[in-house]
Design a protein around this motif. Structure first.
Motif, PDB file in Angstrom:
ATOM      1  N   VAL A   1       0.782  -1.282  -0.065  1.00 51.43           N
ATOM      2  CA  VAL A   1      -0.007  -0.115   0.141  1.00 51.43           C
ATOM      3  C   VAL A   1       1.091   1.337  -0.133  1.00 51.43           C
ATOM      4  O   VAL A   1       0.621   2.404  -0.794  1.00 51.43           O
ATOM      5  N   GLY A   2       1.778   1.245   0.808  1.00 52.67           N
ATOM      6  CA  GLY A   2       2.645   2.367   0.694  1.00 52.67           C
ATOM      7  C   GLY A   2       3.491   2.716  -0.311  1.00 52.67           C
ATOM      8  O   GLY A   2       3.791   3.808  -0.732  1.00 52.67           O
ATOM      9  N   ASN A   3       3.757   1.915  -1.219  1.00 52.83           N
ATOM     10  CA  ASN A   3       4.514   1.918  -2.729  1.00 52.83           C
ATOM     11  C   ASN A   3       3.465   2.078  -3.682  1.00 52.83           C
ATOM     12  O   ASN A   3       3.884   2.257  -4.596  1.00 52.83           O
ATOM     13  N   ALA A   4       2.012   1.936  -3.315  1.00 52.30           N
ATOM     14  CA  ALA A   4       1.252   2.003  -4.689  1.00 52.30           C
ATOM     15  C   ALA A   4       1.178   3.303  -5.292  1.00 52.30           C
ATOM     16  O   ALA A   4       0.987   3.379  -6.540  1.00 52.30           O
ATOM     17  N   ILE A   5       0.901   4.242  -4.472  1.00 53.90           N
ATOM     18  CA  ILE A   5       0.968   5.815  -5.259  1.00 53.90           C
ATOM     19  C   ILE A   5       2.263   5.955  -5.873  1.00 53.90           C
ATOM     20  O   ILE A   5       1.952   6.643  -6.962  1.00 53.90           O
ATOM     21  N   ALA A   6       3.213   5.661  -5.508  1.00 49.44           N
ATOM     22  CA  ALA A   6       4.707   5.919  -6.238  1.00 49.44           C
ATOM     23  C   ALA A   6       4.673   5.164  -7.564  1.00 49.44           C
ATOM     24  O   ALA A   6       5.082   5.542  -8.581  1.00 49.44           O
ATOM     25  N   PHE A   7       4.022   3.859  -7.608  1.00 46.93           N
ATOM     26  CA  PHE A   7       3.890   2.923  -8.733  1.00 46.93           C
ATOM     27  C   PHE A   7       2.982   3.652  -9.583  1.00 46.93           C
ATOM     28  O   PHE A   7       3.095   3.641 -10.865  1.00 46.93           O
ATOM     29  N   ALA A   8       1.741   4.302  -9.202  1.00 43.98           N
ATOM     30  CA  ALA A   8       0.592   4.782  -9.800  1.00 43.98           C
ATOM     31  C   ALA A   8       1.218   5.967 -10.540  1.00 43.98           C
ATOM     32  O   ALA A   8       1.093   6.315 -11.891  1.00 43.98           O
ATOM     33  N   THR A   9       2.284   6.666  -9.845  1.00 41.01           N
ATOM     34  CA  THR A   9       2.769   8.016 -10.750  1.00 41.01           C
ATOM     35  C   THR A   9       3.832   7.512 -11.931  1.00 41.01           C
ATOM     36  O   THR A   9       3.690   8.014 -12.939  1.00 41.01           O
ATOM     37  N   GLY A  10       4.535   6.308 -11.865  1.00 41.11           N
ATOM     38  CA  GLY A  10       5.143   5.672 -12.767  1.00 41.11           C
ATOM     39  C   GLY A  10       4.149   5.237 -13.934  1.00 41.11           C
ATOM     40  O   GLY A  10       4.509   5.405 -15.168  1.00 41.11           O
ATOM     41  N   VAL A  11       3.004   4.865 -13.466  1.00 39.08           N
ATOM     42  CA  VAL A  11       2.081   4.464 -14.646  1.00 39.08           C
ATOM     43  C   VAL A  11       1.567   5.534 -15.383  1.00 39.08           C
ATOM     44  O   VAL A  11       1.127   5.578 -16.556  1.00 39.08           O
ATOM     45  N   LEU A  12       1.292   6.625 -14.622  1.00 41.48           N
ATOM     46  CA  LEU A  12       0.838   7.965 -15.203  1.00 41.48           C
ATOM     47  C   LEU A  12       1.826   8.402 -16.219  1.00 41.48           C
ATOM     48  O   LEU A  12       1.357   8.851 -17.291  1.00 41.48           O
ATOM     49  N   TYR A  13       3.329   8.651 -15.727  1.00 48.50           N
ATOM     50  CA  TYR A  13       4.119   8.852 -16.686  1.00 48.50           C
ATOM     51  C   TYR A  13       4.253   7.832 -17.785  1.00 48.50           C
ATOM     52  O   TYR A  13       4.627   8.379 -18.871  1.00 48.50           O
ATOM     53  N   GLY A  14       3.846   6.468 -17.599  1.00 43.68           N
ATOM     54  CA  GLY A  14       3.939   5.679 -18.849  1.00 43.68           C
ATOM     55  C   GLY A  14       2.862   5.915 -19.834  1.00 43.68           C
ATOM     56  O   GLY A  14       3.120   5.722 -21.035  1.00 43.68           O
ATOM     57  N   LEU A  15       1.641   6.225 -19.144  1.00 42.10           N
ATOM     58  CA  LEU A  15       0.627   6.559 -20.079  1.00 42.10           C
ATOM     59  C   LEU A  15       1.002   7.946 -20.866  1.00 42.10           C
ATOM     60  O   LEU A  15       0.552   7.863 -21.974  1.00 42.10           O
ATOM     61  N   ALA A  16       1.593   8.814 -20.223  1.00 39.23           N
ATOM     62  CA  ALA A  16       1.907   9.843 -21.146  1.00 39.23           C
ATOM     63  C   ALA A  16       2.528   9.708 -22.307  1.00 39.23           C
ATOM     64  O   ALA A  16       2.908  10.263 -23.100  1.00 39.23           O
ATOM     65  N   SER A  17       3.990   8.630 -22.083  1.00 39.09           N
ATOM     66  CA  SER A  17       4.682   8.305 -22.981  1.00 39.09           C
ATOM     67  C   SER A  17       3.964   7.657 -24.005  1.00 39.09           C
ATOM     68  O   SER A  17       4.550   7.655 -25.209  1.00 39.09           O
TER      69      SER A  17
END
Length: 149
Positions: free
Chosen positions: A100-116
């Protein structure tokens, strides 16, 4: 006290190719907000804060240099970095709290991945492409009025 030329270049806001990465201003702010929230909830908060909101780390001498380098990363590079950084503690010690603690940091990576991946095409352009494709197929088959020879 004088800044060296490297420090001045890192501290000065420069226009890099991040303006051409296809991200709108509001999506860029969503990614930054997700990075901040991930930094609050995450053990690797310091790195997230350095990359996303360096003004929170003004007491660190190299914060502007790190932030300037992070701004030059392409969205897919940030996606790999943030997702990898979020998965590392989970591999070290898998538990619900690290997940749970790392889920938001992972979601940030997913958002940047979608932007790419880039912008989604519009419906008008897609309809034109389909119409053109249909016209090309009719020309190849020799029928334009829909009758069969």
């Amino acid at each position: 006290w004088k800044m060296s030329s490297e420090e001045a270049a890192a501290a000065a806001p420069t226009k890099t190719d991040t303006d051409d990465d296809g991200m709108s201003w509001w999506y860029r702010w969503i990614c930054k907000l997700a990075g901040v929230l991930g930094g609050i909830c995450n053990l690797t908060a310091f790195v997230l804060f350095l990359c996303e909101v360096p003004f929170c780390c003004q007491f660190v001498e190299f914060a502007n240099v790190v932030a300037a380098r992070a701004d030059r990363f392409k969205p897919w590079q940030k996606a790999l970095f943030y997702c990898g950084m979020a998965l590392f503690p989970i591999f070290l010690s898998f538990s619900i709290t690290t997940l749970v603690g790392n889920a938001i940091a992972f979601a940030t990576g997913v958002l940047y991945g979608l932007a790419s991946l880039g912008k989604k095409g519009d419906a008008v352009g897609y309809a034109r492409l389909q119409h053109q494709k249909q016209g090309d197929e009719e020309k190849l088959s020799g029928t334009t009025d829909g009758s069969v020879p």
